[in-house]
Design a protein around this motif. Sequence first.
Motif, short mmCIF file in Angstrom:
data_model
loop_
_atom_site.label_atom_id
_atom_site.label_comp_id
_atom_site.label_asym_id
_atom_site.label_seq_id
_atom_site.Cartn_x
_atom_site.Cartn_y
_atom_site.Cartn_z
N ARG A 1 0.71 -1.21 -0.06
CA ARG A 1 -0.06 -0.11 -0.12
C ARG A 1 0.88 1.31 -0.03
O ARG A 1 2.06 1.25 0.46
N GLY A 2 0.46 2.38 -0.65
CA GLY A 2 0.97 3.64 -0.43
C GLY A 2 2.14 3.81 -1.52
O GLY A 2 2.80 4.84 -1.59
N VAL A 3 2.37 2.95 -2.63
CA VAL A 3 3.41 2.99 -3.49
C VAL A 3 3.05 4.10 -4.41
O VAL A 3 4.05 4.84 -4.88
N GLY A 4 1.88 4.60 -4.73
CA GLY A 4 1.81 5.82 -5.39
C GLY A 4 2.28 7.10 -4.88
O GLY A 4 2.76 7.85 -5.60
N VAL A 5 2.28 7.07 -3.47
CA VAL A 5 3.37 8.41 -2.95
C VAL A 5 4.85 8.31 -3.47
O VAL A 5 5.35 9.42 -3.53
N LEU A 6 5.26 7.11 -3.52
CA LEU A 6 6.70 7.01 -4.08
C LEU A 6 6.87 7.41 -5.44
O LEU A 6 8.04 8.16 -5.73
N HIS A 7 5.73 7.85 -6.33
CA HIS A 7 5.85 8.39 -7.49
C HIS A 7 6.04 9.93 -7.40
O HIS A 7 6.61 10.60 -8.42
N LEU A 8 5.63 10.39 -6.28
CA LEU A 8 5.74 11.91 -6.38
C LEU A 8 6.62 12.47 -5.22
O LEU A 8 7.34 13.51 -5.24
N LEU A 9 6.63 11.71 -3.96
CA LEU A 9 7.18 12.33 -2.60
C LEU A 9 8.70 12.71 -3.06
O LEU A 9 9.12 13.59 -2.62
N PRO A 10 9.42 11.55 -3.62
CA PRO A 10 10.89 11.97 -3.87
C PRO A 10 11.06 13.17 -4.64
O PRO A 10 12.22 13.98 -4.45
N ILE A 11 10.35 13.55 -5.39
CA ILE A 11 10.46 14.76 -6.47
C ILE A 11 10.21 15.88 -5.65
O ILE A 11 10.81 16.95 -5.74
N ALA A 12 9.16 15.70 -4.77
CA ALA A 12 8.97 17.00 -4.05
C ALA A 12 10.07 17.31 -3.11
O ALA A 12 10.33 18.51 -2.70
N ILE A 13 10.39 16.23 -2.23
CA ILE A 13 11.53 16.32 -1.08
C ILE A 13 12.97 17.12 -2.00
O ILE A 13 13.39 17.92 -1.44
N ALA A 14 13.18 16.49 -3.07
CA ALA A 14 14.30 16.86 -3.71
C ALA A 14 14.16 18.27 -4.22
O ALA A 14 15.09 19.25 -4.29
N GLY A 15 13.00 18.60 -4.77
CA GLY A 15 12.56 19.99 -5.17
C GLY A 15 12.68 20.89 -3.95
O GLY A 15 13.26 22.28 -4.26
N VAL A 16 12.16 20.57 -2.96
CA VAL A 16 12.33 21.47 -1.83
C VAL A 16 13.77 21.69 -1.41
O VAL A 16 14.21 23.07 -1.20
N TYR A 17 14.44 20.61 -1.36
CA TYR A 17 16.03 20.73 -1.03
C TYR A 17 16.67 21.68 -2.18
O TYR A 17 17.62 22.55 -1.61
N LEU A 18 16.39 21.34 -3.30
CA LEU A 18 17.10 22.36 -4.29
C LEU A 18 16.69 23.73 -4.19
O LEU A 18 17.56 24.57 -4.22
N LEU A 19 15.38 24.14 -4.02
CA LEU A 19 15.36 25.65 -3.95
C LEU A 19 15.48 26.16 -2.63
O LEU A 19 16.12 27.73 -2.65
N PHE A 20 15.35 25.49 -1.47
CA PHE A 20 15.42 26.39 -0.05
C PHE A 20 16.62 25.99 0.71
O PHE A 20 17.03 26.64 1.79
N PHE A 21 17.13 24.70 0.57
CA PHE A 21 18.04 24.11 1.53
C PHE A 21 19.55 23.56 0.81
O PHE A 21 20.41 23.26 1.77
#
Length: 683
Positions: free
Chosen positions: A504-524
């Motif tokens: 269960r929850g594999v759908g999150v795997l398709h988006l969450l790493p993109i969001a995490i890496a994107g936030v890190y790239l822009l702000f951290f």
Amino acid sequence: MAQWYQTWNKPLKNILWWLVIIGMVVSLPLAYTRHQTETSANQVEFVFDYRDLLDISDIQTNPRTFVAEQLKNMKAAGISSMAVYESTLAELKESRRIEVYNSRDAAALTQTLGDPNENFTYVLFADSATQQKLEPLIQKTFADLKVGTKPWSFKNRNGLIIQMSMDDASIKGMDPDPMTLQMLKDQGFQIVVRLSNRRPFVTNEMDRLLKQLHDIGVKRIIVDGNEVPGYTEENTEINLNKMADLLNKNGIGLAAIELLKEPQKGFSTLSKQTNYNVVRLHSFTEKDGEKLTEPLKKSELQDRIQGVADRLVLAVKDRNIRMVFLNARPVKSLDKGKLVDPLAAYYESLQGKDGAIPRIQEVGFKLGPAEPFDVKTTGWQKIARIFILLGGVSLIVLMVSFFVPEATLLLFVLGILGLAALHTLSANLYAQGLALSTAISAPSIAIMLAIRSVRSGAAAKWKSGLAYALWTLIKTSAISLIGVVYEVALLNHVTYLLVLQQFRGVGVLHLLPIAIAGVYLLFFSENNTYRDKIANIRSILSSFISVLWIVVAGVALAAVYYYLSRTGNEGQASTLEKLFRSFLENTLGVRPRTKEFLFAHPLFLLGAYLSVRYRHAVYLIFIGVIGQLSIVDTFAHLHTPLHISLIRISYGLVFGALIGLVLIAAWEIIIRSWKRWVPQLSK
């Protein structure tokens, strides 16, 4: 206290990395036991629906001759098993074993005046041998329903009168036709029986039936309907345990039909109680077969036949399918002016040019009765659980430390305590939660480390951009594979191989790493203070929105929508792309994922190459997160054999790197041409 905390918090990252590595190493034996399990059963069984064969024969000039001929053709094509249902009067009539009339038709047949207040069912047997076999079966069935029967005859043919309307009586379930079972056995077919839960569950009666089936060689049943036999509103667990005991007593297993809209009620319980004597079944439906009866040009029909062969090979090789169930039905073809069926096309798809069966045998499978997996275990698993917990939590905390490094120690302690508590509440929820978290963390960390390498200036110190690009791709993919090892070790249970449990929850795997890496790239990703980070966020949020921003946002949303539409089992693909996929599958044996080798990996390699000279090339590296999460997601398809997934991601990396090298060469040609010709044009 604060000083003590800082003293332990600072060096903790190195310790966490060591815990991750140790957890990964101790997980490898568990991954190997899964490989042993999924390679322990290599027999594939092709089954045809005997009821469908009767339906097709019913429109033929000589029905019995047609059935006999097709049974020989099926045997020659590699269809070694026939599926037989619980019989009904309607099916026995289709088999030409009985004739069935209502009261009005019986009166017309006998040329008598019928009772206007009677609506019974009249049955005539084909001959005395048929009567001897079927009359007790029919009488018992309707006696159990408290429906009266009495003898009847017409022109020296014996029969029965059943005191129930013909429409109602024709659909009442009985034991499988004993004459059909014996005939199929005599012709060398393995018999698979479809049992339903439509009749009341009576232990002694079910025991008698299963013993009869065992004596005739039945080794597996397929559930017919939405409920397994024995599933009731009351005493469900007791009845299912009794049904499981009877199956075990008679050595009969189950078949799990893949891609059902809803799981069959009670199937998981029955599977567990039979010690997972279960095989996965792929159903080629009547609707699928109709596509082979449409008015097509010869070349178009050949393409569809080849598509059927490809589909069956893929099911066996890539999805642990061990039973293929073929259905068919007659179709009215107005273009041809006749009734047609897909049987000839089926035979060609199985044994014709590039047929499914020879290709299945080439990759190591044999034809024969489907067998369950021999589940391998290791005593190492209990010890490994401790290190997997420590390593899994460490991987998650390492990901969070990219954003809040000061909270590393606190999060590690809370993570250990929280997951330990979750394990006591639900071992299944613990395993799936930790597996999903590590699957998200690994590719996120991999891409953030690559971004940090550019932002910190480490990439610019490399003399060779090509060497840096190749090394970064290898290192990043290796870190992503850490998540794969944890994912496989945590979900190392036969229920996932059989898809009795879903990850269960594999759908999150398709988006969450993109969001995490994107936030890190822009702000951290820049080495600045929290005050500077907050100021950057406020600056972006308070910026004026231009038309260009709206256009960019629209394009980004469209890209996300397209990406999601291509993801998962419901993903959409064009006809051209399907042909390309088929070409890759048939050429390489295992198809690499398109988004990896044609998109994400090449852009990542180009971005890493350019980042040695251009810091803004880091945005191309960021796009590579899609390829990294895809590596982990490939192994989230737990019904796919491990070696197939390994080959798939290896092809993705190799071909992605080659295409990336082409992009780098094209970039260099364009840049050097620009530098050479633009100055001359400006003179």
